[in-house]
Design an enzyme around this catalytic site. Structure first.
Site, PDB file in Angstrom:
ATOM      1  N   THR A   1      -6.193  11.950   3.826  1.00 24.93           N
ATOM      2  CA  THR A   1      -4.604  11.417   4.533  1.00 24.93           C
ATOM      3  C   THR A   1      -3.871  12.528   4.173  1.00 24.93           C
ATOM      4  O   THR A   1      -4.176  13.346   3.268  1.00 24.93           O
ATOM      5  CB  THR A   1      -4.449  10.131   3.793  1.00 24.93           C
ATOM      6  OG1 THR A   1      -4.038  10.394   2.477  1.00 24.93           O
ATOM      7  CG2 THR A   1      -5.552   9.119   3.894  1.00 24.93           C
TER       8      THR A   1
ATOM      9  N   LYS B   1       0.387   3.831 -10.921  1.00 26.47           N
ATOM     10  CA  LYS B   1      -0.609   3.227 -10.511  1.00 26.47           C
ATOM     11  C   LYS B   1      -1.440   2.406 -11.503  1.00 26.47           C
ATOM     12  O   LYS B   1      -1.921   1.307 -11.284  1.00 26.47           O
ATOM     13  CB  LYS B   1      -1.535   4.384  -9.986  1.00 26.47           C
ATOM     14  CG  LYS B   1      -1.042   4.953  -8.630  1.00 26.47           C
ATOM     15  CD  LYS B   1      -1.014   3.997  -7.504  1.00 26.47           C
ATOM     16  CE  LYS B   1      -0.613   4.838  -6.208  1.00 26.47           C
ATOM     17  NZ  LYS B   1      -0.114   3.820  -5.269  1.00 26.47           N
TER      18      LYS B   1
ATOM     19  N   ASN C   1       0.823  -1.197   0.004  1.00 22.36           N
ATOM     20  CA  ASN C   1       0.088  -0.004  -0.174  1.00 22.36           C
ATOM     21  C   ASN C   1       0.895   1.267  -0.150  1.00 22.36           C
ATOM     22  O   ASN C   1       0.339   2.478  -0.409  1.00 22.36           O
ATOM     23  CB  ASN C   1      -0.839   0.012   1.249  1.00 22.36           C
ATOM     24  CG  ASN C   1      -1.542   1.194   1.664  1.00 22.36           C
ATOM     25  OD1 ASN C   1      -2.393   1.718   0.802  1.00 22.36           O
ATOM     26  ND2 ASN C   1      -0.982   1.701   2.671  1.00 22.36           N
TER      27      ASN C   1
ATOM     28  N   TYR D   1       2.889   9.329 -11.406  1.00 25.42           N
ATOM     29  CA  TYR D   1       2.034   8.715 -10.367  1.00 25.42           C
ATOM     30  C   TYR D   1       1.153   7.732 -11.234  1.00 25.42           C
ATOM     31  O   TYR D   1       0.791   6.616 -11.118  1.00 25.42           O
ATOM     32  CB  TYR D   1       1.506   9.664  -9.723  1.00 25.42           C
ATOM     33  CG  TYR D   1       0.568   9.357  -8.598  1.00 25.42           C
ATOM     34  CD1 TYR D   1       0.918   8.778  -7.171  1.00 25.42           C
ATOM     35  CD2 TYR D   1      -0.890   9.301  -8.538  1.00 25.42           C
ATOM     36  CE1 TYR D   1       0.034   8.091  -6.413  1.00 25.42           C
ATOM     37  CE2 TYR D   1      -1.799   8.907  -7.558  1.00 25.42           C
ATOM     38  CZ  TYR D   1      -1.338   8.320  -6.376  1.00 25.42           C
ATOM     39  OH  TYR D   1      -2.136   7.979  -5.659  1.00 25.42           O
TER      40      TYR D   1
HETATM   41  P1  NAP Z   1      -0.275   8.697   3.477  1.00 24.76           P
HETATM   42  O1  NAP Z   1      -0.776   9.129   4.565  1.00 24.76           O
HETATM   43  O2  NAP Z   1       0.907   9.611   3.236  1.00 24.76           O
HETATM   44  O3  NAP Z   1       0.629   7.147   3.454  1.00 24.76           O
HETATM   45  C1  NAP Z   1       1.475   6.872   2.761  1.00 24.76           C
HETATM   46  C2  NAP Z   1       2.360   5.690   3.497  1.00 24.76           C
HETATM   47  O4  NAP Z   1       3.219   5.441   2.397  1.00 24.76           O
HETATM   48  C3  NAP Z   1       3.009   6.205   4.908  1.00 24.76           C
HETATM   49  O5  NAP Z   1       2.773   5.313   5.852  1.00 24.76           O
HETATM   50  C4  NAP Z   1       4.631   6.238   4.203  1.00 24.76           C
HETATM   51  O6  NAP Z   1       5.319   6.078   5.374  1.00 24.76           O
HETATM   52  C5  NAP Z   1       4.617   5.187   3.396  1.00 24.76           C
HETATM   53  N1  NAP Z   1       5.851   5.537   2.514  1.00 24.76           N
HETATM   54  C6  NAP Z   1       5.691   6.586   1.582  1.00 24.76           C
HETATM   55  N2  NAP Z   1       7.043   6.412   0.832  1.00 24.76           N
HETATM   56  C7  NAP Z   1       7.674   5.356   1.268  1.00 24.76           C
HETATM   57  C8  NAP Z   1       8.986   4.633   1.323  1.00 24.76           C
HETATM   58  N3  NAP Z   1      10.013   4.867   0.171  1.00 24.76           N
HETATM   59  N4  NAP Z   1       9.287   3.725   2.040  1.00 24.76           N
HETATM   60  C9  NAP Z   1       8.408   3.064   2.848  1.00 24.76           C
HETATM   61  N5  NAP Z   1       7.235   3.475   2.941  1.00 24.76           N
HETATM   62  C10 NAP Z   1       6.811   4.693   2.387  1.00 24.76           C
HETATM   63  O7  NAP Z   1      -1.135   8.455   2.246  1.00 24.76           O
HETATM   64  P2  NAP Z   1      -2.395   7.454   1.800  1.00 24.76           P
HETATM   65  O8  NAP Z   1      -3.486   8.134   1.197  1.00 24.76           O
HETATM   66  O9  NAP Z   1      -2.675   6.634   3.280  1.00 24.76           O
HETATM   67  O10 NAP Z   1      -1.707   6.301   0.764  1.00 24.76           O
HETATM   68  C11 NAP Z   1      -1.737   5.219   0.719  1.00 24.76           C
HETATM   69  C12 NAP Z   1      -1.830   4.736  -0.533  1.00 24.76           C
HETATM   70  O11 NAP Z   1      -2.962   4.924  -1.023  1.00 24.76           O
HETATM   71  C13 NAP Z   1      -0.703   5.211  -1.606  1.00 24.76           C
HETATM   72  O12 NAP Z   1      -0.403   4.334  -2.468  1.00 24.76           O
HETATM   73  C14 NAP Z   1      -1.525   6.276  -2.346  1.00 24.76           C
HETATM   74  O13 NAP Z   1      -0.856   6.566  -3.592  1.00 24.76           O
HETATM   75  C15 NAP Z   1      -2.750   5.491  -2.324  1.00 24.76           C
HETATM   76  N6  NAP Z   1      -4.114   6.428  -2.717  1.00 24.76           N
HETATM   77  C16 NAP Z   1      -4.230   7.615  -1.921  1.00 24.76           C
HETATM   78  C17 NAP Z   1      -5.336   8.484  -2.353  1.00 24.76           C
HETATM   79  C18 NAP Z   1      -5.631   9.670  -1.576  1.00 24.76           C
HETATM   80  O14 NAP Z   1      -6.376  10.466  -1.873  1.00 24.76           O
HETATM   81  N7  NAP Z   1      -5.153   9.713  -0.101  1.00 24.76           N
HETATM   82  C19 NAP Z   1      -6.272   8.052  -3.395  1.00 24.76           C
HETATM   83  C20 NAP Z   1      -5.558   7.120  -4.340  1.00 24.76           C
HETATM   84  C21 NAP Z   1      -4.683   6.276  -3.850  1.00 24.76           C
HETATM   85  P3  NAP Z   1       6.711   6.758   5.876  1.00 24.76           P
HETATM   86  O15 NAP Z   1       6.525   8.289   5.339  1.00 24.76           O
HETATM   87  O16 NAP Z   1       6.652   6.592   7.283  1.00 24.76           O
HETATM   88  O17 NAP Z   1       7.736   5.866   5.145  1.00 24.76           O
END
Ligand code: NAP
Length: 279
Positions: free
Chosen positions: A215, A184, A113, A180
């Site tokens: 988030t 994806k 994720n 991105y």
């Molecule tokens: P978030 O709260 O920023 O979480 C992202 C997570 O990924 C954090 O736990 C971060 O942890 C981890 N991460 C990022 N880069 C990393 C790295 N190089 N190594 C290890 N861990 C890493 O965002 P979220 O919205 O929950 O995102 C979760 C997923 O949902 C992502 O794949 C995102 O693309 C996808 N998504 C989000 C949305 C949205 O609107 N929020 C929409 C569609 C898809 P650390 O910083 O502690 O490493």
């Protein structure tokens, strides 16, 4: 003559009470890896998986956030262990699976994720370094993850792999998000290939495509976001709001659990209608 029906009714209702309290954990005896667990969707999913009985191996780079998550899971009576690291590191992918096997006896579920949106800019201005970084975190990390997760699941005789994708790049083109979107969209190809490869071995592989979710990664929470940004992003969705991380976690639970036992190779839109909305 004494009535016989009342005690039976009492027993039945007691059974239902205990059944609903004790017998419905959807991931009992399961072991799950959750990446991106320090925040947002990953954190909410780790909490939900643990509440449903899974033993969780949680990972991200920020150790303090992971320790806090493990504390929260344990205080609620669950089991989890934190492994910090960068998902771009193949060594972490191996360590996560080794931890699941050594600490908890195997691996049943993997939620790949972790993700990063990156800075938005016209594609022709994007550096090759940034392009690689966004693909590495969002796509190659999932490949590295499954490289070690699949053998563990083959040994176990079954498994459920989830990869977080997005509506961006699949149903909606967004300016300034080429890397991105490409990453994806790539996760969906990866998902389908893996599902076809391992369906006969009872390993299911599915992608989750969240819509805008509240988030830290959401552009609505960027430092320069304004109330107009929020209104615009909410308005893109048919439901006129963002998801909570917990709503996306419920879909991960569905795909991780036996409730989705005949579901594999899907790109599950959990997007509040952003893909179909034109108003
Ligand atoms: P978030 O709260 O920023 O979480 C992202 C997570 O990924 C954090 O736990 C971060 O942890 C981890 N991460 C990022 N880069 C990393 C790295 N190089 N190594 C290890 N861990 C890493 O965002 P979220 O919205 O929950 O995102 C979760 C997923 O949902 C992502 O794949 C995102 O693309 C996808 N998504 C989000 C949305 C949205 O609107 N929020 C929409 C569609 C898809 P650390 O910083 O502690 O490493």
């Amino acid at each position: 003559m004494r009535p016989t029906s009342t005690p039976c009714r009492v027993s039945a209702s007691l059974l239902m009470f205990h059944g609903s309290r004790l017998g419905v954990m959807k991931l009992e005896h399961k072991v799950a890896i959750v990446t991106g667990a320090s925040s947002g969707i990953g954190r909410a999913t780790a909490l939900l998986f643990a509440r449903e009985g899974a033993k969780a191996v949680v990972t991200a780079r920020r150790r303090a956030e992971l320790d806090d998550l493990v504390d929260q899971i344990e205080q609620a009576g669950g089991t989890a262990v934190a492994v910090d690291g960068d998902v771009r590191d193949e060594g972490l992918a191996k360590t996560l699976v080794d931890t699941a096997v050594d600490r908890f006896g195997g691996l049943d579920i993997a939620f790949n994720n972790a993700g990063v949106v990156g800075e938005q800019m016209p594609t022709h201005e994007l550096s090759l370094t940034d392009w690689h970084n966004i693909l590495d975190v969002n796509l190659t990390a999932a490949f590295l993850g499954v490289k070690y997760q699949v053998p563990a699941m083959l040994s176990r005789g079954a498994g459920s792999i989830l990869i977080t994708s997005s509506f961006v790049g699949y149903t909606v083109g967004m300016p300034g998000m080429a890397a991105y979107a490409a990453a994806k969209a790539g996760t969906i190809g990866l998902t389908k290939a893996l599902a076809a490869e391992h369906g006969a071995a009872a390993i299911r592989v599915n992608a989750i495509l969240p819509g805008g979710t509240d988030t830290p990664a959401s552009i609505t929470n960027a430092p320069d976001a304004t109330p107009e940004t929020l209104a615009f992003v909410e308005g893109m969705h048919a439901v006129k709001r963002l998801a909570t991380p917990e709503e996306i976690a419920q879909s991960a639970l569905y795909l991780a659990s036996d409730a989705s036992s005949f579901v594999t190779g899907t790109a599950l839109l959990v997007d509040g209608g952003v893909s179909i909305n034109r108003t």
